[in-house]
Design a protein around this motif. Sequence first.
Motif, short mmCIF file in Angstrom:
data_model
loop_
_atom_site.label_atom_id
_atom_site.label_comp_id
_atom_site.label_asym_id
_atom_site.label_seq_id
_atom_site.Cartn_x
_atom_site.Cartn_y
_atom_site.Cartn_z
N GLY A 195 0.95 -1.37 -0.19
CA GLY A 195 0.06 -0.10 0.35
C GLY A 195 0.99 1.20 0.46
O GLY A 195 1.94 1.20 0.03
N GLN A 196 -0.35 2.01 -0.13
CA GLN A 196 0.80 3.96 -0.33
C GLN A 196 1.45 4.12 0.80
O GLN A 196 0.48 3.73 1.84
CB GLN A 196 -0.88 4.94 -0.97
N ILE A 197 2.30 4.41 0.78
CA ILE A 197 2.71 5.47 2.56
C ILE A 197 2.78 6.30 2.49
O ILE A 197 1.94 6.75 3.65
CB ILE A 197 3.99 5.15 2.16
N ASP A 198 2.42 7.36 2.08
CA ASP A 198 1.28 8.70 1.73
C ASP A 198 0.27 8.65 2.00
O ASP A 198 -0.75 7.81 1.20
CB ASP A 198 1.75 9.56 0.51
N PRO A 199 -0.23 8.64 3.52
CA PRO A 199 -2.20 8.07 3.63
C PRO A 199 -2.96 9.17 2.50
O PRO A 199 -3.75 9.07 1.85
CB PRO A 199 -2.65 9.69 4.94
N SER A 200 -2.72 10.25 2.01
CA SER A 200 -3.00 11.42 0.67
C SER A 200 -3.27 10.42 -0.40
O SER A 200 -3.73 10.48 -1.25
CB SER A 200 -2.44 12.38 0.30
N LEU A 201 -2.60 9.19 -0.83
CA LEU A 201 -2.71 8.42 -1.80
C LEU A 201 -3.22 6.93 -1.38
O LEU A 201 -3.43 6.39 -2.32
CB LEU A 201 -0.94 8.39 -2.49
N ARG A 202 -3.79 6.98 -0.53
CA ARG A 202 -4.54 5.77 -0.15
C ARG A 202 -5.22 5.61 -1.08
O ARG A 202 -5.49 4.43 -1.09
CB ARG A 202 -4.29 5.52 1.27
#
Length: 88
Positions: free
Chosen positions: A14-21
Motif C-alpha cells: 500500500g501507499q505510504i503517503d496517506p493522501s494517496l491511499r
Amino acid sequence: MDDDELFRFTGFYGQIDPSLRKQAWDMLRSVKSKVNEDWFVGGDFNAILNNSEKEGGRRKLKVLMDEFCDTLEELNLSDVKPYDGWFT
C-alpha cells in the motif's frame, strides 16, 4: 485446492503517503472487479484498523482507519494476524 477449486492471490504493498491511499484502494477495487475465484490479498497495506495495532510513532487519524475498514468490508477481505507477524 481440494476438488480443483481455484483461487487468486494478489500481493499488495500500500501507499505510504496517506493522501494517496484512496488510489491504492481504488486499484484493489479494480482488481476485485476482474476476479471470479476466491480472492486472497497479502502484503503490507501500510494501514491499520485501530491504534492498538500501532507500534511507535504518532497515532493514526480515525478517518484513515475508517477508510481502510470500509475498503476491507467492501472487498469482503478479512484482517488475519498470525502469531509471527501480519497478513491481511
